[in-house]
Design a protein around this motif. Structure first.
Motif, PDB file in Angstrom:
ATOM      1  N   GLY A 139      -1.112  20.551  -4.603  1.00 30.66           N
ATOM      2  CA  GLY A 139       0.258  20.508  -4.099  1.00 30.66           C
ATOM      3  C   GLY A 139       0.962  19.222  -4.491  1.00 30.66           C
ATOM      4  N   VAL A 140       2.154  19.069  -3.958  1.00 36.31           N
ATOM      5  CA  VAL A 140       2.939  17.867  -4.256  1.00 36.31           C
ATOM      6  C   VAL A 140       2.922  16.977  -3.019  1.00 36.31           C
ATOM      7  CG1 VAL A 140       5.207  16.971  -4.912  1.00 36.31           C
ATOM      8  CG2 VAL A 140       4.407  19.176  -5.821  1.00 36.31           C
ATOM      9  N   PRO A 141       2.325  15.812  -3.131  1.00 36.50           N
ATOM     10  CA  PRO A 141       2.197  14.968  -1.935  1.00 36.50           C
ATOM     11  C   PRO A 141       3.486  14.232  -1.599  1.00 36.50           C
ATOM     12  CG  PRO A 141       1.275  13.841  -3.825  1.00 36.50           C
ATOM     13  CD  PRO A 141       1.726  15.190  -4.320  1.00 36.50           C
TER      14      PRO A 141
ATOM     15  N   GLU B 182       0.839  -1.196   0.000  1.00 37.71           N
ATOM     16  CA  GLU B 182       0.000   0.000   0.000  1.00 37.71           C
ATOM     17  C   GLU B 182       0.874   1.245   0.000  1.00 37.71           C
ATOM     18  OE1 GLU B 182      -1.846  -0.730   4.010  1.00 37.71           O
ATOM     19  OE2 GLU B 182      -1.330   1.379   4.326  1.00 37.71           O
ATOM     20  N   THR B 183       0.293   2.315  -0.498  1.00 35.88           N
ATOM     21  CA  THR B 183       0.995   3.600  -0.523  1.00 35.88           C
ATOM     22  C   THR B 183      -0.011   4.683  -0.155  1.00 35.88           C
ATOM     23  OG1 THR B 183       2.518   2.892  -2.252  1.00 35.88           O
ATOM     24  CG2 THR B 183       2.198   5.261  -2.019  1.00 35.88           C
ATOM     25  N   THR B 184       0.419   5.647   0.632  1.00 35.85           N
ATOM     26  CA  THR B 184      -0.460   6.772   0.953  1.00 35.85           C
ATOM     27  C   THR B 184       0.153   8.073   0.441  1.00 35.85           C
ATOM     28  OG1 THR B 184      -1.327   5.661   2.900  1.00 35.85           O
ATOM     29  CG2 THR B 184      -1.568   8.047   2.830  1.00 35.85           C
ATOM     30  N   LEU B 185      -0.652   8.826  -0.285  1.00 33.19           N
ATOM     31  CA  LEU B 185      -0.248  10.168  -0.711  1.00 33.19           C
ATOM     32  C   LEU B 185      -0.630  11.132   0.404  1.00 33.19           C
ATOM     33  CD1 LEU B 185      -0.934   8.522  -3.419  1.00 33.19           C
ATOM     34  CD2 LEU B 185      -1.027  10.770  -4.495  1.00 33.19           C
ATOM     35  N   VAL B 186       0.300  11.949   0.836  1.00 36.36           N
ATOM     36  CA  VAL B 186       0.037  12.883   1.933  1.00 36.36           C
ATOM     37  C   VAL B 186       0.212  14.320   1.435  1.00 36.36           C
ATOM     38  CG1 VAL B 186       0.637  13.552   4.293  1.00 36.36           C
ATOM     39  CG2 VAL B 186       0.991  11.176   3.546  1.00 36.36           C
ATOM     40  N   PHE B 187      -0.896  15.036   1.321  1.00 37.09           N
ATOM     41  CA  PHE B 187      -0.848  16.464   0.979  1.00 37.09           C
ATOM     42  C   PHE B 187      -0.816  17.252   2.284  1.00 37.09           C
ATOM     43  CE2 PHE B 187      -2.723  14.379  -2.626  1.00 37.09           C
ATOM     44  CZ  PHE B 187      -2.257  15.076  -3.738  1.00 37.09           C
ATOM     45  N   GLU B 188       0.022  18.263   2.360  1.00 34.89           N
ATOM     46  CA  GLU B 188       0.109  19.018   3.613  1.00 34.89           C
ATOM     47  C   GLU B 188      -0.488  20.414   3.482  1.00 34.89           C
ATOM     48  OE1 GLU B 188       3.105  18.767   6.352  1.00 34.89           O
ATOM     49  OE2 GLU B 188       3.710  16.715   5.842  1.00 34.89           O
ATOM     50  N   GLY B 189      -1.066  20.887   4.581  1.00 31.13           N
ATOM     51  CA  GLY B 189      -1.453  22.286   4.698  1.00 31.13           C
ATOM     52  C   GLY B 189      -2.762  22.686   4.026  1.00 31.13           C
ATOM     53  N   LEU B 190      -3.590  21.743   3.644  1.00 31.60           N
ATOM     54  CA  LEU B 190      -4.852  22.119   2.997  1.00 31.60           C
ATOM     55  C   LEU B 190      -5.904  22.488   4.048  1.00 31.60           C
ATOM     56  CD1 LEU B 190      -5.273  19.363   0.225  1.00 31.60           C
ATOM     57  CD2 LEU B 190      -3.955  21.488   0.150  1.00 31.60           C
ATOM     58  N   GLY B 191      -6.731  23.494   3.714  1.00 37.77           N
ATOM     59  CA  GLY B 191      -7.906  23.794   4.535  1.00 37.77           C
ATOM     60  C   GLY B 191      -8.956  22.716   4.305  1.00 37.77           C
ATOM     61  N   ASP B 192      -9.979  22.675   5.177  1.00 42.40           N
ATOM     62  CA  ASP B 192     -10.943  21.570   5.125  1.00 42.40           C
ATOM     63  C   ASP B 192     -11.635  21.449   3.766  1.00 42.40           C
ATOM     64  OD1 ASP B 192     -10.144  21.367   7.710  1.00 42.40           O
ATOM     65  OD2 ASP B 192     -12.149  21.538   8.605  1.00 42.40           O
ATOM     66  N   ARG B 193     -12.115  22.601   3.235  1.00 35.19           N
ATOM     67  CA  ARG B 193     -12.865  22.518   1.979  1.00 35.19           C
ATOM     68  C   ARG B 193     -12.010  22.023   0.828  1.00 35.19           C
ATOM     69  NH1 ARG B 193     -17.921  23.932   2.169  1.00 35.19           N
ATOM     70  NH2 ARG B 193     -18.489  24.959   4.111  1.00 35.19           N
ATOM     71  N   GLN B 194     -10.797  22.595   0.759  1.00 38.50           N
ATOM     72  CA  GLN B 194      -9.916  22.167  -0.326  1.00 38.50           C
ATOM     73  C   GLN B 194      -9.539  20.694  -0.146  1.00 38.50           C
ATOM     74  OE1 GLN B 194      -6.198  24.294  -0.847  1.00 38.50           O
ATOM     75  NE2 GLN B 194      -5.784  23.226  -2.781  1.00 38.50           N
ATOM     76  N   ALA B 195      -9.346  20.288   1.099  1.00 32.99           N
ATOM     77  CA  ALA B 195      -8.973  18.896   1.361  1.00 32.99           C
ATOM     78  C   ALA B 195     -10.074  17.937   0.900  1.00 32.99           C
ATOM     79  CB  ALA B 195      -8.710  18.700   2.855  1.00 32.99           C
ATOM     80  N   ILE B 196     -11.319  18.285   1.212  1.00 30.50           N
ATOM     81  CA  ILE B 196     -12.421  17.397   0.813  1.00 30.50           C
ATOM     82  C   ILE B 196     -12.549  17.367  -0.701  1.00 30.50           C
ATOM     83  CG2 ILE B 196     -14.909  16.941   1.043  1.00 30.50           C
ATOM     84  CD1 ILE B 196     -13.125  16.542   3.648  1.00 30.50           C
ATOM     85  N   ALA B 197     -12.317  18.527  -1.347  1.00 30.35           N
ATOM     86  CA  ALA B 197     -12.347  18.552  -2.814  1.00 30.35           C
ATOM     87  C   ALA B 197     -11.253  17.651  -3.386  1.00 30.35           C
ATOM     88  CB  ALA B 197     -12.182  19.993  -3.316  1.00 30.35           C
ATOM     89  N   CYS B 198     -10.097  17.680  -2.757  1.00 28.41           N
ATOM     90  CA  CYS B 198      -8.973  16.833  -3.184  1.00 28.41           C
ATOM     91  C   CYS B 198      -9.337  15.352  -3.028  1.00 28.41           C
ATOM     92  CB  CYS B 198      -7.740  17.201  -2.348  1.00 28.41           C
ATOM     93  SG  CYS B 198      -6.333  16.102  -2.548  1.00 28.41           S
ATOM     94  N   LEU B 199      -9.941  15.002  -1.886  1.00 26.98           N
ATOM     95  CA  LEU B 199     -10.338  13.608  -1.650  1.00 26.98           C
ATOM     96  C   LEU B 199     -11.408  13.171  -2.645  1.00 26.98           C
ATOM     97  CD1 LEU B 199     -10.530  13.509   2.280  1.00 26.98           C
ATOM     98  CD2 LEU B 199      -8.631  12.769   0.807  1.00 26.98           C
TER      99      LEU B 199
ATOM    100  N   PRO C 254      -7.150  17.904   9.963  1.00 19.78           N
ATOM    101  CA  PRO C 254      -6.880  19.343  10.000  1.00 19.78           C
ATOM    102  C   PRO C 254      -5.692  19.649  10.925  1.00 19.78           C
ATOM    103  CG  PRO C 254      -9.218  18.906  10.299  1.00 19.78           C
ATOM    104  CD  PRO C 254      -8.516  17.587  10.402  1.00 19.78           C
ATOM    105  N   ALA C 255      -5.137  20.848  10.778  1.00 22.30           N
ATOM    106  CA  ALA C 255      -3.991  21.257  11.595  1.00 22.30           C
ATOM    107  C   ALA C 255      -4.314  21.054  13.071  1.00 22.30           C
ATOM    108  CB  ALA C 255      -3.658  22.722  11.320  1.00 22.30           C
ATOM    109  N   GLY C 256      -3.362  20.516  13.820  1.00 17.69           N
ATOM    110  CA  GLY C 256      -3.560  20.331  15.248  1.00 17.69           C
ATOM    111  C   GLY C 256      -4.014  18.934  15.620  1.00 17.69           C
ATOM    112  N   ILE C 257      -4.489  18.179  14.651  1.00 13.17           N
ATOM    113  CA  ILE C 257      -4.917  16.807  14.958  1.00 13.17           C
ATOM    114  C   ILE C 257      -3.693  15.901  15.043  1.00 13.17           C
ATOM    115  CG2 ILE C 257      -6.212  14.806  14.089  1.00 13.17           C
ATOM    116  CD1 ILE C 257      -8.009  17.018  15.171  1.00 13.17           C
ATOM    117  N   ASP C 258      -2.829  15.995  14.025  1.00 16.20           N
ATOM    118  CA  ASP C 258      -1.601  15.189  14.007  1.00 16.20           C
ATOM    119  C   ASP C 258      -0.490  16.072  13.432  1.00 16.20           C
ATOM    120  OD1 ASP C 258      -0.062  12.851  14.345  1.00 16.20           O
ATOM    121  OD2 ASP C 258      -0.348  12.304  12.241  1.00 16.20           O
ATOM    122  N   GLY C 259      -0.242  17.206  14.109  1.00 16.82           N
ATOM    123  CA  GLY C 259       0.732  18.180  13.588  1.00 16.82           C
ATOM    124  C   GLY C 259       0.081  19.060  12.533  1.00 16.82           C
ATOM    125  N   THR C 260       0.811  19.329  11.445  1.00 18.42           N
ATOM    126  CA  THR C 260       0.244  20.168  10.376  1.00 18.42           C
ATOM    127  C   THR C 260      -0.887  19.405   9.688  1.00 18.42           C
ATOM    128  OG1 THR C 260       1.889  19.264   8.882  1.00 18.42           O
ATOM    129  CG2 THR C 260       2.404  21.388   9.890  1.00 18.42           C
TER     130      THR C 260
END
Lengths: 478, 400
Positions: free
Chosen positions: B263-265, B194-211, B228-234
């Protein structure tokens, strides 16, 4: 003629036909009502054509509100109702009776919403299965369950029967792809069950409604999951010298961690008839044929097919044909897709639908042949091998007196065999009237009574599709 | 004949077979003494507080009864520990694809979760968006109803439409309809990797659009979460893919191109990816807190609305299922965020309270109140199985 008995129609209801029709006309208007005998005759049967009865009237509501008013009225008058999608049930699920009103959903067939971001489509119950996929195809999405009648069958009927299809090995059946329904209960109450979310907040009533064979309510709208199409799909065809080899190959493919989208099996009689009809280039010197389809990019497909070919060769596959182009894919599928039509050309047939544990396949195939031979009938086997859903076609001649009865008898024995080896009476067609009287071979009376209590929850007077699913004897009082 | 077959010690019933379960339920019916139904007792703090005379645990109904790797099916008695099932499956490189949640960390409970409870609670983790829920994998059940009758539904084959689907109904019924005694589940092969792509620093709306864009792609995203920020660092937006090694390179490349505007994951593979998804699965970010924990389920694109409503009521959230599942940790005072979350859900979805002190679980609806016609059906379903309300009475809804 046939040996599955239907209850005697209620003469008092039949005597009130014109009065009932007029009350229905007041709700749905002329456009929504069919009363002439000639036109009602079009609704006398479904795809289980051995059984028929001309219904009291046919009502074709155009809205959920009309469905609600119709059901409320018929509930008060205690008139039975048979909900009908496209009438493609092979189990007699839409078979009417002379004292029942057929409620068809054909005038409600619109796509109400397509939400690609959330991967959900909202449709009316009368839309055909294929039309959902067509409506979302411009965004390369599709609706996954694909019964072989998908050009005609409706989502409403699919929900009633929890229909499957060739590709459910990977994508599941209707219940796995349904998010919500708007349903009208027999007393006219409109309920929304489920919604756009992926799980239920309380009891999973959606899972209970799906597959309830039109006995709980009339679904008028559905929210279904839509999925992005795979980049590509290609089948590969294998021939084997024995059912054992083919069965072992299927087991080994799955054990290797490969889940193809479809694994279809045909035996020699089926291959012969399909080849004669479709000229698909199937090998005629093999005992069993497998069509295995995988999805992905070209490179992914090549890699998966290479693994599958390796497995098949280990199990003695003599013939193999890997589709490299769209045309070659179509050629491989051509015979399988036309199989039922091809069979119909050489004989009348009854299509069985039992499921068995796939490990018991060779033994079950041998016994099926024995059963049919004993009854002097021909047999061809076509089925979804990955999930053990068998479709033995019992061949008979309707014009020979007694042959239909023999075919039904052989069919019942085959289904009992499926249950004996750990399987079930019906994998995707439903119980309907066809398997109604076999239910006690799979369940005991306590199992069935608990199911019947749920029927009573949704339809206390037992007016919706009443003579189906449960043996007429031994029911809890309705 | 059936007297004293059930061992009783301090209100604890530990039947060893189905017949003893029947006896226990019939005894409870006869004496009007309701039962708490438990497996490994790791989730007993979920639900409304109950008044019960005794606890019936299934943990002595244990053992795998059927496992056919080539048929992708496993059956076990209800009290079989989940870890025993997972261990047996792993020997054949198979697994429960719905990735059952382990609630012990957020609930602070010990003991071993049982396979029966996984079914009864319909516990589905991140892979639910791709591989279906526990209720989709559950293909057969045996249970003893509140009428004291042993019944079965479904079986051991994947395609089965014979009779009504009481299997689905029993999934997520939290032991209120029947005591599950045996369950049969569909299993799937473990992917090679398995592989996970990790995008950093997205706001909630943009993150959901990305997903959403990832889930709407042909690359079979089998995990889609946003922290979101603060859950597991950035802030981290996670998309998981699984399969053969050669697929991972291709699919992660395609997803990177498709999602480049976000962004670049970074790429997380193997054990690092697995460890992160375990935390997402078990909502581990909210473990060890005294907040009230909610699971909110609705249309994915509405996730950020729930997140905003939770934030205005002083809560923190993270998102799974592409945004369609919001885990919300709310201040445990007052109504523990019930009205804030439920008015945001607005009837199109549900909010379920997973963790809260007993006083709050007694005061607010733990399960989402249903529209009246649906609630009436649910009550009638309960009565059809358990007319005397002997089994987990009131755990899901008051008076049922």
């Amino acid at each position: 003629m046939s040996f599955i008995a239907m209850p005697k129609p209620d003469a008092a209801i039949i005597a009130r036909r014109s009065e009932i029709a007029e009350c229905l006309r007041a709700i749905v208007g002329d456009a929504g009502l069919i009363v002439s005998e000639d036109e009602r005759r079009a609704y006398e049967t479904d795809a289980l054509t051995a059984y028929s009865a001309i219904p009291l009237a046919v009502v074709l509501p155009a809205t959920t509100q009309e469905v609600s008013a119709v059901l409320k009225y018929l509930n008060e008058e205690r008139v039975p109702v048979i909900a009908r999608g496209a009438g493609t049930s092979l189990a007699g699920g839409a078979l009417p009776s002379e004292d029942a009103v057929v409620l068809g959903v054909s005038r409600m067939s619109a796509v109400l919403d397509m939400n690609f971001a959330d991967r959900v489509a909202t449709v009316q119950a009368g839309i055909t299965n294929i039309a959902i996929s067509q409506a979302v195809a411009h965004e390369q999405f599709f609706y996954a369950p694909d019964p072989s009648s998908q050009l005609a069958c409706t989502i409403g009927g699919n929900i009633a029967m929890n229909s499957g299809g060739a590709h459910c090995l990977k994508y599941g059946v209707t219940t796995n792809n349904l998010l919500g329904v708007r349903m009208v209960l027999m007393d006219g109450t409109i309920v929304d069950i489920g919604g756009e979310q992926l799980d239920s907040g309380g009891y999973d009533l959606l899972g209970l409604v799906c597959g309830s064979e039109g006995q709980f309510g009339v679904v008028t709208e559905a929210k279904v999951r839509i999925l992005r199409q795979a980049e590509g799909a290609r089948p590969v065809l294998f021939g084997f010298d024995s059912a054992e080899d083919a069965g072992a190959c299927v087991a080994d493919i799955l054990a290797q961690g490969i889940i193809p989208v479809a694994i279809e099996y045909m035996d020699k009689p089926a291959i012969k008839v399909c080849e004669a009809f479709a000229h698909a280039g199937y090998p005629l010197d093999v005992e069993a044929l497998l069509i295995v389809e995988v999805e992905g990019s070209d490179e992914e497909i090549d890699a998966m097919i290479a693994r599958i070919v390796e497995v098949a060769e280990k199990h003695g596959s003599r013939t193999q044909r890997v589709a490299r182009t769209e045309a070659e894919s179509l050629a491989i599928w051509k015979g399988r897709k036309q199989a039922f039509g091809a069979m119909g050309r050489i004989a009348d047939y009854m299509c069985m639908d039992g499921t068995i544990p796939t490990g018991r396949l060779p033994e079950v195939l041998t016994k099926i042949t024995e059963i049919c031979t004993r009854h002097g009938l021909g047999i061809a086997n076509i089925f979804h091998a990955g999930d053990g859903n068998l479709h033995p076609l019992i061949l008979y001649d309707i014009n020979k007196p007694g042959e239909l009865e023999k075919a039904e008898q052989a069919g019942a024995e085959i289904l009992k065999l499926c249950v004996e080896v750990g399987g079930c009476l019906t994998g995707e067609h439903g119980v309907g009237v066809e398997k109604r009287d076999l239910m006690l071979d799979q369940f005991n009376q306590a199992d069935l009574h608990q199911q019947q209590r749920l029927k009573t929850v949704f339809d206390p007077r037992w007016l919706l599709n009443p003579s189906k699913v449960f043996p007429l004897e031994g029911r809890l009082s309705s | 004949m059936s007297t004293s077959v059930v061992k009783k010690a301090a209100g604890l019933l530990e039947p060893r077979d189905e017949a003893q379960v029947i006896t226990a339920v019939n005894d409870a019916r006869a004496s009007g003494a309701p039962l708490e139904i438990a497996g490994g007792s790791t989730k007993r703090s979920i639900g409304r507080p109950m008044q019960t005379a005794a606890t019936l645990t299934t943990h002595r109904l244990s053992g795998i009864t059927l496992y056919e790797p080539s048929e992708l099916v496993i059956g076990a008695k209800a009290g079989t520990p989940l870890k025993a099932i997972e261990k047996e499956l792993a020997k054949n490189r198979q697994r429960l694809a719905f990735e059952p949640i382990d609630y012990r960390k957020v609930l602070g409970s010990d003991g071993e979760p049982t396979i029966g409870a996984v079914a009864a609670a319909n516990l589905s983790g991140p892979r639910r968006i791709y591989a279906g829920a526990a209720r989709d994998a559950l293909i057969g059940v045996r249970m003893v109803t509140g009428r004291g009758e042993a019944i079965k539904s479904g079986g051991r084959v994947m395609k089965n439409v014979t009779g009504y689907d009481l299997v689905k109904l029993s999934a997520g019924s939290w032991g209120t309809l029947g005591v599950l005694t045996e369950v049969t589940l569909k299993v799937l092969p473990m992917p090679e990797t398995e592989t996970t792509l990790v995008f950093e620093g997205l706001g909630d709306r943009q993150a959901i659009a990305c997903l959403s864009a990832g889930l709407g792609s042909p690359f079979e995203v089998a995990g889609a979460a946003h922290l979101p920020a603060g859950i597991d660092g950035t802030a981290k937006t996670l998309l998981r893919i699984e399969g053969f090694a050669e697929q991972m390179t291709y699919r992660s490349g395609e997803l990177k191109t498709l999602l480049r505007r976000h962004g670049v994951p970074a790429l997380l593979a193997g054990e690092a990816s697995q460890a992160l998804w375990l935390k997402v699965r078990d909502a581990e970010f909210f473990a060890g807190e005294d907040t009230a924990l909610w699971r909110v389920s609705m249309m994915p694109s509405r996730g950020p609305e729930i997140g905003a409503a939770a934030a205005s009521a002083g809560g923190r959230v993270f998102y799974d299922w592409g945004g369609g599942l919001v885990w919300a940790a709310m201040p445990a005072g007052n109504d523990a965020g019930a009205s804030a979350l439920r008015s945001a859900v607005a009837g199109n979805g549900h909010a379920t309270l997973i963790r809260a002190p007993e006083s709050i679980r007694a005061a607010v609806d733990v399960f989402q109140p249903e529209q009246p016609a649906v609630a009436a059906l649910s009550r009638a379903v309960k009565d059809a199985f358990d007319p005397d309300h002997i089994l987990n009475p009131g755990r899901m809804f008051a008076g049922a």
